[in-house]
Write a protein that holds these residues in place. Structure first.
Motif, PDB file in Angstrom:
ATOM      1  N   GLU A  78       6.522  -4.779  -3.448  1.00  0.00           N
ATOM      2  CA  GLU A  78       5.703  -5.334  -2.571  1.00  0.00           C
ATOM      3  C   GLU A  78       4.344  -5.716  -2.622  1.00  0.00           C
ATOM      4  O   GLU A  78       3.555  -5.466  -3.044  1.00  0.00           O
ATOM      5  CB  GLU A  78       5.220  -4.178  -1.707  1.00  0.00           C
ATOM      6  CG  GLU A  78       7.120  -3.699  -1.003  1.00  0.00           C
ATOM      7  CD  GLU A  78       6.822  -2.832   0.147  1.00  0.00           C
ATOM      8  OE1 GLU A  78       5.767  -2.121  -0.153  1.00  0.00           O
ATOM      9  OE2 GLU A  78       8.124  -3.274   0.869  1.00  0.00           O
ATOM     10  N   GLY A  79       4.383  -5.489  -4.670  1.00  0.00           N
ATOM     11  CA  GLY A  79       3.179  -5.527  -5.135  1.00  0.00           C
ATOM     12  C   GLY A  79       2.323  -4.794  -5.376  1.00  0.00           C
ATOM     13  O   GLY A  79       1.321  -4.889  -6.144  1.00  0.00           O
ATOM     14  N   VAL A  80       2.711  -3.278  -5.713  1.00  0.00           N
ATOM     15  CA  VAL A  80       2.384  -2.101  -6.065  1.00  0.00           C
ATOM     16  C   VAL A  80       2.748  -2.244  -7.278  1.00  0.00           C
ATOM     17  O   VAL A  80       4.288  -2.132  -7.673  1.00  0.00           O
ATOM     18  CB  VAL A  80       2.942  -1.506  -4.892  1.00  0.00           C
ATOM     19  CG1 VAL A  80       2.228   0.133  -5.706  1.00  0.00           C
ATOM     20  CG2 VAL A  80       2.601  -1.257  -3.422  1.00  0.00           C
ATOM     21  N   ARG A 101       1.060  -1.083   0.198  1.00  0.00           N
ATOM     22  CA  ARG A 101      -0.299   0.301   0.025  1.00  0.00           C
ATOM     23  C   ARG A 101       0.770   1.066   0.212  1.00  0.00           C
ATOM     24  O   ARG A 101       2.097   1.266   0.861  1.00  0.00           O
ATOM     25  CB  ARG A 101      -1.011   0.428   0.956  1.00  0.00           C
ATOM     26  CG  ARG A 101      -2.236  -0.705   1.354  1.00  0.00           C
ATOM     27  CD  ARG A 101      -3.575  -0.476   0.313  1.00  0.00           C
ATOM     28  NE  ARG A 101      -3.265  -0.974  -0.774  1.00  0.00           N
ATOM     29  CZ  ARG A 101      -3.782  -2.781  -0.940  1.00  0.00           C
ATOM     30  NH1 ARG A 101      -4.008  -3.411   0.569  1.00  0.00           N
ATOM     31  NH2 ARG A 101      -4.183  -3.475  -1.736  1.00  0.00           N
ATOM     32  N   VAL A 102       0.228   2.424   0.047  1.00  0.00           N
ATOM     33  CA  VAL A 102       1.529   3.898  -0.798  1.00  0.00           C
ATOM     34  C   VAL A 102       0.088   4.511   0.004  1.00  0.00           C
ATOM     35  O   VAL A 102      -0.723   4.422   0.052  1.00  0.00           O
ATOM     36  CB  VAL A 102       1.583   3.870  -1.732  1.00  0.00           C
ATOM     37  CG1 VAL A 102       2.724   2.607  -2.583  1.00  0.00           C
ATOM     38  CG2 VAL A 102       0.401   3.635  -2.161  1.00  0.00           C
ATOM     39  N   LYS A 122      -5.669   2.081  -6.285  1.00  0.00           N
ATOM     40  CA  LYS A 122      -5.704   0.892  -5.717  1.00  0.00           C
ATOM     41  C   LYS A 122      -4.993   0.524  -4.650  1.00  0.00           C
ATOM     42  O   LYS A 122      -4.902  -0.227  -3.640  1.00  0.00           O
ATOM     43  CB  LYS A 122      -5.204  -0.023  -6.901  1.00  0.00           C
ATOM     44  CG  LYS A 122      -5.787   0.180  -8.264  1.00  0.00           C
ATOM     45  CD  LYS A 122      -5.558  -0.537  -9.678  1.00  0.00           C
ATOM     46  CE  LYS A 122      -5.835  -2.023  -9.884  1.00  0.00           C
ATOM     47  NZ  LYS A 122      -5.329  -2.483 -10.613  1.00  0.00           N
ATOM     48  N   TYR A 123      -3.776   1.459  -4.596  1.00  0.00           N
ATOM     49  CA  TYR A 123      -3.036   0.696  -3.185  1.00  0.00           C
ATOM     50  C   TYR A 123      -2.993   2.301  -2.340  1.00  0.00           C
ATOM     51  O   TYR A 123      -2.437   2.360  -1.382  1.00  0.00           O
ATOM     52  CB  TYR A 123      -1.781   1.078  -3.881  1.00  0.00           C
ATOM     53  CG  TYR A 123      -1.442  -0.110  -4.840  1.00  0.00           C
ATOM     54  CD1 TYR A 123      -1.653  -1.477  -4.741  1.00  0.00           C
ATOM     55  CD2 TYR A 123      -1.145   0.153  -6.142  1.00  0.00           C
ATOM     56  CE1 TYR A 123      -1.625  -2.543  -5.380  1.00  0.00           C
ATOM     57  CE2 TYR A 123      -1.602  -0.851  -7.276  1.00  0.00           C
ATOM     58  CZ  TYR A 123      -1.516  -2.617  -7.122  1.00  0.00           C
ATOM     59  OH  TYR A 123      -1.614  -3.238  -7.380  1.00  0.00           O
ATOM     60  N   LEU A 124      -3.671   3.645  -3.278  1.00  0.00           N
ATOM     61  CA  LEU A 124      -3.373   4.814  -1.843  1.00  0.00           C
ATOM     62  C   LEU A 124      -3.868   4.559  -0.171  1.00  0.00           C
ATOM     63  O   LEU A 124      -5.516   4.464  -0.630  1.00  0.00           O
ATOM     64  CB  LEU A 124      -4.394   5.584  -2.629  1.00  0.00           C
ATOM     65  CG  LEU A 124      -4.280   6.795  -1.486  1.00  0.00           C
ATOM     66  CD1 LEU A 124      -2.801   6.701  -1.217  1.00  0.00           C
ATOM     67  CD2 LEU A 124      -5.099   8.098  -1.867  1.00  0.00           C
ATOM     68  N   GLU A 157      10.678   0.511  -7.809  1.00  0.00           N
ATOM     69  CA  GLU A 157      11.424  -0.855  -8.230  1.00  0.00           C
ATOM     70  C   GLU A 157      10.924  -2.220  -6.647  1.00  0.00           C
ATOM     71  O   GLU A 157      10.264  -2.776  -6.762  1.00  0.00           O
ATOM     72  CB  GLU A 157      12.657  -0.979  -8.318  1.00  0.00           C
ATOM     73  CG  GLU A 157      12.985  -0.386  -9.693  1.00  0.00           C
ATOM     74  CD  GLU A 157      13.387  -1.088 -10.390  1.00  0.00           C
ATOM     75  OE1 GLU A 157      14.165  -2.213 -10.507  1.00  0.00           O
ATOM     76  OE2 GLU A 157      12.620  -1.186 -12.067  1.00  0.00           O
ATOM     77  N   LEU A 158      11.326  -1.234  -5.596  1.00  0.00           N
ATOM     78  CA  LEU A 158      10.137  -1.588  -4.378  1.00  0.00           C
ATOM     79  C   LEU A 158       9.308  -1.514  -4.339  1.00  0.00           C
ATOM     80  O   LEU A 158       8.793  -2.444  -3.253  1.00  0.00           O
ATOM     81  CB  LEU A 158      10.988  -0.673  -2.878  1.00  0.00           C
ATOM     82  CG  LEU A 158      11.558  -1.160  -1.931  1.00  0.00           C
ATOM     83  CD1 LEU A 158      12.457  -1.685  -1.982  1.00  0.00           C
ATOM     84  CD2 LEU A 158      12.418  -0.958  -0.712  1.00  0.00           C
TER      85      LEU A 158
END
Length: 103
Positions: free
Chosen positions: A80-82, A17-18, A93-95, A75-76
DNA sequence: CGCTTGACACCGT
DNA sequence: AACGGTGCCAAGC
């Protein structure tokens, strides 16, 4: 110190998630979103502070350790799947949003 | 409508 | 006290 507070929130970001500086600043109850970026800029070496999961409000990678070229951040996140595209993250989607206080 | 640039304010040192 | 550095917002075209 805001730094410590910011770190605490960033540390709470779930993997894959971000978050945005803006959300963090709001979660802290402050509007110093700029300070958040500034604080992370000097604390990305903290293994407890995945500042790479923190992006701009637009989903653009604000940079890593002050290095805008550090693609390692994108890349990191991808690791993580993001899904990161050209440094842009799918915030829709990741916020990840913190639980704001009832203001 | 989409994109870009400018200005502003906040924190830390 | 001032400066620097960053991100967000707004306006303009």
């Amino acid at each position: 110190m805001f730094n410590e507070k910011v770190l605490s929130l960033v540390k709470q970001i779930p993997r894959g998630r971000v978050t945005t500086y803006r959300e963090i600043a709001r979660a802290l109850g402050t509007k110093a979103y700029q300070a958040v970026g500034n604080a992370l800029r000097s604390n990305p070496d903290a293994p407890f502070v995945p500042c790479h999961r923190v992006v701009k409000n637009d989903g653009c990678v604000g940079g890593y350790k002050g290095v805008k070229d550090s693609r390692v951040k994108a890349e990191l996140l991808e690791k993580e799947g993001v899904i990161v595209t050209d440094g842009i993250i799918d915030m829709d989607k990741y916020l990840f949003s913190f639980h704001y206080p009832v203001s």
